[in-house]
Design a protein around this motif. Structure first.
Motif, PDB file in Angstrom:
ATOM      1  N   GLU A  82      -1.499 -20.109   4.158  1.00 37.87           N
ATOM      2  CA  GLU A  82      -2.920 -19.915   4.422  1.00 37.87           C
ATOM      3  C   GLU A  82      -3.162 -18.578   5.120  1.00 37.87           C
ATOM      4  N   GLY A  83      -2.246 -18.224   6.026  1.00 37.39           N
ATOM      5  CA  GLY A  83      -2.352 -16.938   6.700  1.00 37.39           C
ATOM      6  C   GLY A  83      -2.196 -15.766   5.743  1.00 37.39           C
ATOM      7  N   ILE A  84      -1.283 -15.898   4.787  1.00 36.80           N
ATOM      8  CA  ILE A  84      -1.080 -14.853   3.780  1.00 36.80           C
ATOM      9  C   ILE A  84      -2.355 -14.627   2.975  1.00 36.80           C
ATOM     10  N   ILE A  85      -2.984 -15.715   2.552  1.00 40.55           N
ATOM     11  CA  ILE A  85      -4.208 -15.607   1.752  1.00 40.55           C
ATOM     12  C   ILE A  85      -5.318 -14.936   2.549  1.00 40.55           C
ATOM     13  N   GLN A  86      -5.491 -15.347   3.803  1.00 37.63           N
ATOM     14  CA  GLN A  86      -6.543 -14.758   4.632  1.00 37.63           C
ATOM     15  C   GLN A  86      -6.288 -13.273   4.884  1.00 37.63           C
ATOM     16  N   GLU A  87      -5.033 -12.927   5.078  1.00 31.58           N
ATOM     17  CA  GLU A  87      -4.672 -11.523   5.297  1.00 31.58           C
ATOM     18  C   GLU A  87      -5.016 -10.678   4.075  1.00 31.58           C
TER      19      GLU A  87
ATOM     20  N   LYS B 133      -1.962  -0.423   2.790  1.00 34.60           N
ATOM     21  CA  LYS B 133      -1.610  -0.013   4.153  1.00 34.60           C
ATOM     22  C   LYS B 133      -2.089  -1.003   5.211  1.00 34.60           C
ATOM     23  N   ILE B 134      -3.049  -1.828   4.876  1.00 38.00           N
ATOM     24  CA  ILE B 134      -3.511  -2.847   5.819  1.00 38.00           C
ATOM     25  C   ILE B 134      -2.484  -3.967   5.953  1.00 38.00           C
ATOM     26  N   LEU B 135      -1.710  -4.215   4.898  1.00 32.99           N
ATOM     27  CA  LEU B 135      -0.766  -5.336   4.885  1.00 32.99           C
ATOM     28  C   LEU B 135       0.460  -5.010   5.736  1.00 32.99           C
ATOM     29  N   PRO B 136       0.768  -5.809   6.765  1.00 32.57           N
ATOM     30  CA  PRO B 136       1.938  -5.546   7.612  1.00 32.57           C
ATOM     31  C   PRO B 136       3.243  -5.516   6.821  1.00 32.57           C
ATOM     32  N   SER B 137       3.377  -6.394   5.841  1.00 28.14           N
ATOM     33  CA  SER B 137       4.612  -6.440   5.059  1.00 28.14           C
ATOM     34  C   SER B 137       4.823  -5.160   4.272  1.00 28.14           C
ATOM     35  N   PHE B 138       3.743  -4.499   3.886  1.00 29.42           N
ATOM     36  CA  PHE B 138       3.854  -3.229   3.171  1.00 29.42           C
ATOM     37  C   PHE B 138       4.190  -2.095   4.138  1.00 29.42           C
ATOM     38  N   ARG B 139       3.540  -2.080   5.289  1.00 25.45           N
ATOM     39  CA  ARG B 139       3.782  -1.021   6.265  1.00 25.45           C
ATOM     40  C   ARG B 139       5.210  -1.040   6.803  1.00 25.45           C
ATOM     41  N   GLU B 140       5.836  -2.204   6.802  1.00 28.65           N
ATOM     42  CA  GLU B 140       7.203  -2.315   7.321  1.00 28.65           C
ATOM     43  C   GLU B 140       8.252  -1.741   6.366  1.00 28.65           C
ATOM     44  N   LEU B 141       7.878  -1.488   5.132  1.00 29.07           N
ATOM     45  CA  LEU B 141       8.812  -0.923   4.163  1.00 29.07           C
ATOM     46  C   LEU B 141       9.022   0.565   4.428  1.00 29.07           C
ATOM     47  N   ALA B 142      10.141   1.087   3.958  1.00 26.89           N
ATOM     48  CA  ALA B 142      10.394   2.530   4.055  1.00 26.89           C
ATOM     49  C   ALA B 142       9.306   3.281   3.300  1.00 26.89           C
ATOM     50  N   ILE B 143       8.938   4.452   3.790  1.00 24.69           N
ATOM     51  CA  ILE B 143       7.851   5.211   3.189  1.00 24.69           C
ATOM     52  C   ILE B 143       8.137   5.525   1.727  1.00 24.69           C
ATOM     53  N   GLU B 144       9.418   5.751   1.395  1.00 24.28           N
ATOM     54  CA  GLU B 144       9.779   6.037  -0.002  1.00 24.28           C
ATOM     55  C   GLU B 144       9.470   4.839  -0.903  1.00 24.28           C
ATOM     56  N   ASP B 145       9.724   3.639  -0.385  1.00 21.04           N
ATOM     57  CA  ASP B 145       9.434   2.447  -1.176  1.00 21.04           C
ATOM     58  C   ASP B 145       7.934   2.203  -1.271  1.00 21.04           C
TER      59      ASP B 145
END
Length: 399
Positions: free
Chosen positions: A131-136, A224-236
């Motif tokens: 549910e948290g994933i969907i809201q995010e 860029k709003i998604l924390p899971s995306f921001r945690e990835l290496a910039i190249e990825d």
């Protein structure tokens, strides 16, 4: 041969758990090997868990036990570990059978079946994490996708004075053109002389380029709003955005597609597929793209399903250049499972089990169109300079 022989039970490990539940309601039983409290029939005899495990291990080992005394040790709960030979002899004397021991493969298969059965019996619910994933995702979508298209007034003007290069109306679509997107069979393609006179200048390209750039910027902001995306290496991050931008853009545009008119209703503006043709794109892309939008729109997805579909496209581990493959793969699996669970819990239609595979089929179809889009955009850039730098940065893999 039946499981009952000579008045006694011959039980395999597959039956033991059920019998153990029955035993709990009866008076305590005694292990026929050591005298400890028995938990049920194991390998054809009433034993405790300790002697059950000992017999299984002993039968699987190639080692032969020997008694240091006269092979006549009295096995009790306190001394059962002192003489393995006599303990094994007692196991055999009371009727424990080697052939009832399951192989490691059979045990693992049984465990998987039990897990599946338990899952089937448990009600399917969205977990708090899902549910948290969907809201995010919904919050990121609403912050980065302006459904009113109020910023479109800043773009270069729409110019439909040039006839479209090709017509793009799929069979049985019910769409035959509109006042906003004028076209006719007589002007559905340009002759070679007309192309020469217009110097291959595509009238809608400036506006479509501005529109595409605007959408790309919104998709970058969404990611860029998604924390899971921001945690990835910039190249990825760059590799994932390059690979998914076209697909996420089409998913977003599908939310605005009117399947009755075949037009995209973007606030005060209306677009049709002929506009893409006027921008220079060819039928190898536009025909399947039009079919895709009809197919996806007919699934009648809601906003939650759309954003989960976007996330699955964005977090694709097989995009060129992705290094953290396992990390991205786990993220995509999480979004996919959340989407499937959402459909199972929120959809009431008896055909809801077909929705998830149909969404997956749409995602697969977009992969092919993504490649064709890149190819055609590079060809357009060779002819006209109106393609923006951000559009080119997305499609050029060497940047």
């Amino acid at each position: 041969m039946s499981n009952q022989e000579c008045g006694g039970w011959r039980l395999s490990e597959q039956e033991e758990e059920e019998d153990e539940d029955d035993e709990k309601d009866e008076e305590p039983k005694v292990c026929q090997v050591c005298g400890d409290r028995a938990t049920g029939y194991h390998f054809n005899a009433m034993t405790c868990e300790g002697c059950k495990g000992f017999f299984r291990r002993a039968m699987k080992r190639p080692v032969k036990f020997s008694c240091p005394f006269q092979n006549a040790c009295l096995i009790t709960k306190s001394n059962r570990r002192q003489c393995q030979a006599c303990r094994l002899r007692k196991c055999k004397e009371i009727g424990m059978l080697k052939e009832l021991i399951m192989s490691d493969e059979e045990v693992e298969k049984r465990r998987r079946l039990i897990k599946v059965k338990r899952t089937q019996l448990e009600p399917v619910i969205l977990t708090p994490q899902q549910e948290g994933i969907i809201q995010e995702l919904l919050e990121a979508q609403r912050k980065t996708f302006d459904l009113t298209f109020s910023c479109f007034k800043q773009f270069r003007p729409i110019d439909r004075t040039l006839a479209p290069m090709v017509m793009h109306v799929p069979p049985d679509s019910g769409f035959g053109g509109s006042d906003d997107c004028p076209s006719s069979s007589s002007s559905s393609s340009l002759s070679s002389d007309e192309v020469g006179r217009n110097d291959r200048k595509f009238s809608m390209l400036p506006h479509v380029a501005d529109l595409s750039t605007y959408m790309i910027q919104q998709i970058i902001d969404f990611a860029k709003i998604l924390p899971s995306f921001r945690e990835l290496a910039i190249e990825d991050q760059i590799s994932l955005l390059k690979g998914a931008t076209f697909e996420v853009c089409q998913i977003r545009f599908n939310m605005l597609f009117n399947e009755k008119t075949g037009k995209w209703e973007c606030g005060p503006l209306t677009y049709c597929m002929d506009d893409a043709a006027r921008a220079g794109f060819q039928r190898h892309l536009l025909d399947p793209l039009m079919k895709f939008h009809y197919t996806l729109r007919n699934l009648q997805l809601n906003e939650s399903e759309y954003v989960l579909m976007q996330a699955m496209s964005l977090f694709s581990p097989d995009r060129p250049g992705v290094m953290q493959h396992a990390v991205v793969d786990r993220l995509q699996e999480t979004f996919a499972l959340t989407l499937k669970t959402y459909i199972d819990t929120q959809r009431m239609s008896p055909e809801k089990h077909l929705l998830y595979p149909r969404i997956m089929a749409c995602l697969t179809e977009m992969r092919t169109m993504n490649e064709e889009y890149t190819k055609q955009l590079l060809q357009i850039q060779d002819i006209q300079p109106d393609v923006t730098p951000l559009m080119m940065e997305v499609v050029r893999k060497d940047i």
